[in-house]
Write an enzyme that holds these catalytic residues in place. Structure first.
Site, PDB file in Angstrom:
ATOM      1  N   SER A   8       0.806  -1.224   0.000  1.00 55.09           N
ATOM      2  CA  SER A   8       0.000   0.000   0.000  1.00 55.09           C
ATOM      3  C   SER A   8       0.835   1.269   0.000  1.00 55.09           C
ATOM      4  O   SER A   8       0.319   2.335  -0.333  1.00 55.09           O
ATOM      5  CB  SER A   8      -0.938   0.025   1.207  1.00 55.09           C
ATOM      6  OG  SER A   8      -0.197   0.001   2.411  1.00 55.09           O
TER       7      SER A   8
ATOM      8  N   ASP B 275      -3.943   8.167   7.610  1.00 57.32           N
ATOM      9  CA  ASP B 275      -4.768   7.277   8.420  1.00 57.32           C
ATOM     10  C   ASP B 275      -3.857   6.584   9.438  1.00 57.32           C
ATOM     11  O   ASP B 275      -2.700   6.987   9.597  1.00 57.32           O
ATOM     12  CB  ASP B 275      -5.588   6.295   7.544  1.00 57.32           C
ATOM     13  CG  ASP B 275      -4.730   5.289   6.783  1.00 57.32           C
ATOM     14  OD1 ASP B 275      -3.534   5.146   7.108  1.00 57.32           O
ATOM     15  OD2 ASP B 275      -5.268   4.634   5.863  1.00 57.32           O
TER      16      ASP B 275
ATOM     17  N   HIS C 139      -0.845   4.948   7.238  1.00 56.79           N
ATOM     18  CA  HIS C 139      -0.240   5.495   6.007  1.00 56.79           C
ATOM     19  C   HIS C 139       0.058   6.986   6.110  1.00 56.79           C
ATOM     20  O   HIS C 139      -0.699   7.725   6.732  1.00 56.79           O
ATOM     21  CB  HIS C 139      -1.188   5.244   4.823  1.00 56.79           C
ATOM     22  CG  HIS C 139      -1.504   3.799   4.609  1.00 56.79           C
ATOM     23  ND1 HIS C 139      -2.668   3.221   5.082  1.00 56.79           N
ATOM     24  CD2 HIS C 139      -0.801   2.807   4.017  1.00 56.79           C
ATOM     25  CE1 HIS C 139      -2.669   1.931   4.771  1.00 56.79           C
ATOM     26  NE2 HIS C 139      -1.538   1.645   4.134  1.00 56.79           N
TER      27      HIS C 139
END
Ligand SMILES: *[C@@H]1O[C@H](CO)[C@@H](O)[C@H](O)[C@H]1NC(C)=O
Length: 351
Positions: free
Chosen positions: A35, A326, A329
């Site tokens: 990610s 978040d 991240h």
């Protein structure tokens, strides 16, 4: 610290000019990983590890939630732009793009994945071996569309960004008891992952990749989610996880040295972002941030993916004042600072 920051600002100027006067050496940016670098492949597979809904992408052009785990762009986008290429890198599984688009930049990464097959199984995402299968498919399409000569040039001269490993520890080793049964010490597991990294890098070398930037672990004990559960230490960084990250990154560094010696013409770069990220987390105000302990989204302590609620009254107003977007991240601005740092310290030689 301030001096260093000013130095970076100058470097960005320098890089912008360099990329204009010297573009074309790197025809494309090709991305593998998790990610930290996925631009939306998971939107097209059945998994809950997704972010293609608000508030993700709220600072992306048109507020578009692309599947990037960010309020805006992510590191490969900034690096692509610094090379004079397009400002965003499309996901390979996105049917709205064609091979002509992918010829100047393509992303095979998948949020939630790792070096270990078992890591990808946790959230049913794309395992690393399958990212390589997609890459082979991409090579075939390049050849079919542009001929062998042009295809070979793209394959050989492109810059490959590889960023992966955090999920192997946080989603797999420290979450699944069966992995800890199999690898009794974390060092054993690290060595298993290094062997997988070795295989992967040799495989893409054999497929023609030469210029590769390898990024391992961030100070993962400082991710808001890990801090949130560190109640005993008043939500400070989990030192133990940071030590594991340092140890693993050192092993990756040795692997890089070894492979560069062994493989003729290999230009593998150990693009370690650990220290840069730790500096930002430890001294956020020096980088223009107001908070480095929680993410912007929701309470910032645990929310990511589907738990990021666009209507949460707790969400911050200006995500780029936060180091983290978040609970897992970085914000777009953090990604930009880290990209500038990687460009200046490791990647400028490819310009
Ligand atoms: C991961 O899975 C693929 C596909 O099933 C397999 O070819 C590969 O050997 C596996 N890797 C390991 C280390 O088990």
């Amino acid at each position: 610290m301030m001096k260093l920051y000013i130095l970076w600002l100058f470097s960005i100027q320098f890089l912008l000019h360099a990329s204009i006067s010297n573009s074309g050496k790197v025809p494309a940016i090709i991305v593998f990983g998790d990610s930290s670098v996925d631009s939306g492949n998971n939107n097209f597979i059945p998994t809950i590890a997704r972010s293609n809904f608000p508030p993700y992408g709220k600072d992306f052009p048109n507020g578009n939630p692309t599947g990037r785990f960010s309020n805006g762009r992510i590191a490969p986008d900034f690096i692509s732009e610094a090379f004079g290429l397009k400002p965003t890198i499309p996901a390979y599984l996105d049917p709205s793009y064609s091979i002509s688009d992918f010829a100047t930049g393509v992303c095979f990464a998948s949020a939630g994945t790792g070096f270990d097959n078992a890591t990808a199984s946790v959230a049913d995402v794309i395992p690393l071996w399958k990212e390589v299968e997609f890459y082979k498919d991409y090579q075939m399409k390049l050849r079919a569309n542009f001929g062998d000569k042009k295809a070979n040039e793209i394959i050989k001269e492109s810059l490959y960004l590889v960023s992966i490993g955090t999920n192997d520890f946080l989603e797999n080793y420290y979450t699944l008891p069966q992995t800890r049964m199999k690898y009794k010490t974390v060092q054993e597991y690290e060595d298993f992952l290094i062997a997988l990294a070795d295989n992967f890098l040799r495989e893409i070398y054999d497929l023609g990749a030469r210029k590769i930037s390898l990024t391992g672990l961030p100070p993962m004990g400082c991710l808001p989610l890990e801090r949130a559960i560190n109640i005993m230490d008043l939500h400070s960084c989990v030192d133990y996880y940071n030590d594991v990250a340092l140890e693993f990154n050192a092993k990756l560094g040795w692997l890089v040295t070894k492979l560069n010696k062994e493989l003729h013409g290999f230009q593998l770069v150990d693009a370690n972002a650990y220290n840069m990220l730790l500096q930002i987390v430890k001294h956020p105000s020096q980088f223009g941030f107001e908070d480095a302990t929680v993410g912007c989204c929701g309470t910032g302590r645990f929310e990511m993916g589907i738990f990021c609620d666009p209507k949460s009254p707790f969400s911050c107003k200006n995500a780029n004042k936060y180091v983290f977007w978040d609970a897992f991240h970085p914000s777009e601005r953090t990604s930009q600072l880290v990209s500038n740092y990687l460009m200046q310290k490791y990647l400028a030689k490819f310009l």
